[in-house]
Design an enzyme around this catalytic site. Structure first.
Site, PDB file in Angstrom:
ATOM      1  N   GLU A  15       0.880  -1.197   0.004  1.00  0.00           N
ATOM      2  CA  GLU A  15       0.090   0.007  -0.006  1.00  0.00           C
ATOM      3  C   GLU A  15       0.860   1.333   0.020  1.00  0.00           C
ATOM      4  O   GLU A  15       0.408   2.439  -0.761  1.00  0.00           O
ATOM      5  CB  GLU A  15      -0.806  -0.031   1.408  1.00  0.00           C
ATOM      6  CG  GLU A  15      -1.889  -1.431   1.286  1.00  0.00           C
ATOM      7  CD  GLU A  15      -1.307  -2.399   1.954  1.00  0.00           C
ATOM      8  OE1 GLU A  15      -2.171  -3.132   2.590  1.00  0.00           O
ATOM      9  OE2 GLU A  15      -0.097  -2.552   2.013  1.00  0.00           O
TER      10      GLU A  15
ATOM     11  N   CYS B 265      -2.643  -3.844   6.997  1.00  0.00           N
ATOM     12  CA  CYS B 265      -2.266  -4.054   8.575  1.00  0.00           C
ATOM     13  C   CYS B 265      -2.443  -3.017   9.320  1.00  0.00           C
ATOM     14  O   CYS B 265      -2.709  -2.122   8.791  1.00  0.00           O
ATOM     15  CB  CYS B 265      -0.655  -4.330   8.474  1.00  0.00           C
ATOM     16  SG  CYS B 265       0.395  -2.882   8.210  1.00  0.00           S
TER      17      CYS B 265
ATOM     18  N   ALA C  18      22.276 -47.543  -6.971  1.00  0.00           N
ATOM     19  CA  ALA C  18      22.402 -48.242  -5.840  1.00  0.00           C
ATOM     20  C   ALA C  18      23.603 -47.649  -4.855  1.00  0.00           C
ATOM     21  O   ALA C  18      23.592 -47.830  -3.818  1.00  0.00           O
ATOM     22  CB  ALA C  18      22.693 -49.907  -6.223  1.00  0.00           C
TER      23      ALA C  18
ATOM     24  N   ASP D  63      27.296 -36.151  -2.102  1.00  0.00           N
ATOM     25  CA  ASP D  63      27.118 -35.181  -2.991  1.00  0.00           C
ATOM     26  C   ASP D  63      28.215 -33.669  -2.745  1.00  0.00           C
ATOM     27  O   ASP D  63      28.285 -32.939  -3.517  1.00  0.00           O
ATOM     28  CB  ASP D  63      25.905 -34.675  -3.551  1.00  0.00           C
ATOM     29  CG  ASP D  63      25.177 -35.841  -4.268  1.00  0.00           C
ATOM     30  OD1 ASP D  63      25.753 -36.730  -4.772  1.00  0.00           O
ATOM     31  OD2 ASP D  63      23.785 -35.849  -4.099  1.00  0.00           O
TER      32      ASP D  63
ATOM     33  N   SER E  37      21.697 -37.344  12.850  1.00  0.00           N
ATOM     34  CA  SER E  37      21.286 -37.943  14.038  1.00  0.00           C
ATOM     35  C   SER E  37      22.655 -38.189  14.732  1.00  0.00           C
ATOM     36  O   SER E  37      22.835 -37.568  15.949  1.00  0.00           O
ATOM     37  CB  SER E  37      20.523 -39.240  14.234  1.00  0.00           C
ATOM     38  OG  SER E  37      19.311 -39.165  13.530  1.00  0.00           O
TER      39      SER E  37
END
Length: 388
Positions: free
Chosen positions: A63, A89, A178, A214, A251
């Site tokens: 605005e 807002c 794989a 990677d 982890s």
């Protein structure tokens, strides 16, 4: 609109002007997060006298920019109609309330596509306008206006970010050989498309196995986008890309301190379940932020991670990983939308599946998807799915 506010009916021309406002909102797709993407069009006597969008967080909202544009054109905004893709807002943040700015400019009518889901606003902006004598209409092109801010809306309602899952697979449903080799299944056009998806999110989540194999960067690289990409040049010229937060699920803290992403622009979080003080200290010295979030199985609690990201004002997350991490998000019902790229190739039965879901053992356990879009990207096909 919620509450007991009395609003005005829509006019025949409202739909077309709102469509323009929503289109303008996409100007902030890559640059204004964690704020919502918003567009605004000012109309008087059937002519557009000003327009703008929220470009960068901390700077003028849509605005404000539209009013500034009208001023630069020498237009009188008294009695004009403001079309805004999200309710103006009403509170002070890094900038003053947009509702106040519209009132001060003499705007006579405000048309909003949707109410702001932010509890600090939600209806208060419209209420302030009505109390100042401004006519208000809300609820036009709600679907289109919602589609540009899925993460902001979800976070305001649930505290959790919107989660995109991205996968690339062969026609026979394989995503890596794989031994883990996966570069490249899809072509350059599909990879550029993923770059655009990366650019719109605030965080990218991956598993440590992908990084170990990677040494991935997980960065936004606009320079790699095609020079003819109209979307990039229309919205991104003049702005540096906001590098998404990189989040590695690790982890047991196997990420090496030499990982390329630790030396790149942007921030890297490593989320672990079984912390070892020496490994934590080494990774933090290398530039990572290490967080401990175990679940009952001694693995990373990805639901807790998403809640934490929501608390950090992250609206949209991209999961870009191997089959095990992707399967964990799917299994726990944490994926909002899946972008699946299928390349015209076969990789064989020994290659890795696109998602790892070992708990499905009977046809009645199959997961159902809704296909919401299919699009050819170069030689590949992009499927957009939502889970039922």
């Amino acid at each position: 609109m919620t509450g007991s506010l009395t609003t005005s009916p829509f006019l025949p021309e409202d739909a077309s002007y709102m469509a323009r406002a929503i289109r303008l909102a996409y100007g902030g797709l890559y640059t204004c997060h964690p704020n919502p993407r918003v567009g605004c069009v000012l109309v008087k006597n059937g002519e557009i006298i000003g327009e703008g969008w929220h470009q960068v967080a901390g700077e003028g909202h849509a605005e404000v920019n539209a009013l500034k544009n009208a001023q630069e054109r020498g237009a009188d905004t008294t009695g004009a109609t403001a079309y805004v893709s999200l309710e103006p807002c009403s509170h002070f943040g890094k900038t003053p309330p947009c509702a106040d700015g519209l009132i001060k400019a003499g705007i006579g009518r405000v048309v909003s596509a949707i109410e702001d889901p932010n509890p600090n606003v939600s209806g208060n902006g419209h209420r302030k306008l009505l109390e100042a004598g401004v006519q208000v209409s809300c609820g036009i092109q709600e679907t289109e206006a919602t589609a540009i801010n899925p993460g902001f809306i979800k976070r305001m309602k649930t505290g959790m970010p919107w989660v995109w899952l991205k996968s690339a697979m062969s026609v026979d449903g394989r995503t890596a050989m794989a031994d883990g080799e996966s570069q490249w299944i899809t072509g350059a056009a599909a990879r550029q498309d993923v770059q655009r998806l990366r650019a719109r999110v605030e965080a990218i989540i991956t598993g440590v196995e992908s990084v170990l194999h990677d040494d991935s960067s997980l960065t936004v690289r606009p320079e790699s986008w095609d020079a003819s990409d109209a979307e990039r040049h229309q919205w991104c010229d003049g702005f540096e890309p906001i590098q998404p937060l990189r989040v590695v699920l690790d982890s047991n803290l196997r990420l090496p301190t030499s990982a390329k992403m630790l030396s790149l622009p942007g921030e890297t979080w490593v989320i672990c379940a079984n912390p070892e003080p020496e490994k934590m200290a080494a990774l933090e010295a290398a530039g990572a932020k290490v967080l401990i979030m175990p679940n009952e199985q001694g693995q990373v609690d990805i639901s807790a991670l998403l809640r934490h990201l929501g608390q950090a004002d992250v609206n949209e997350v991209l999961v870009e990983s191997g089959a095990v991490t992707a399967g964990a998000f799917v299994d726990q019902g944490l994926v909002d939308e899946w972008w699946l790229y299928m390349a015209p190739c076969l990789m064989g039965s020994n290659a890795r599946p696109v998602v790892h879901l070992p708990q499905i053992n009977a046809m009645k356990q199959k997961r159902l998807l809704d296909l919401i879009e299919t699009r050819q990207i170069g030689d590949d096909i992009r499927f957009r799915y939502q889970f039922k």
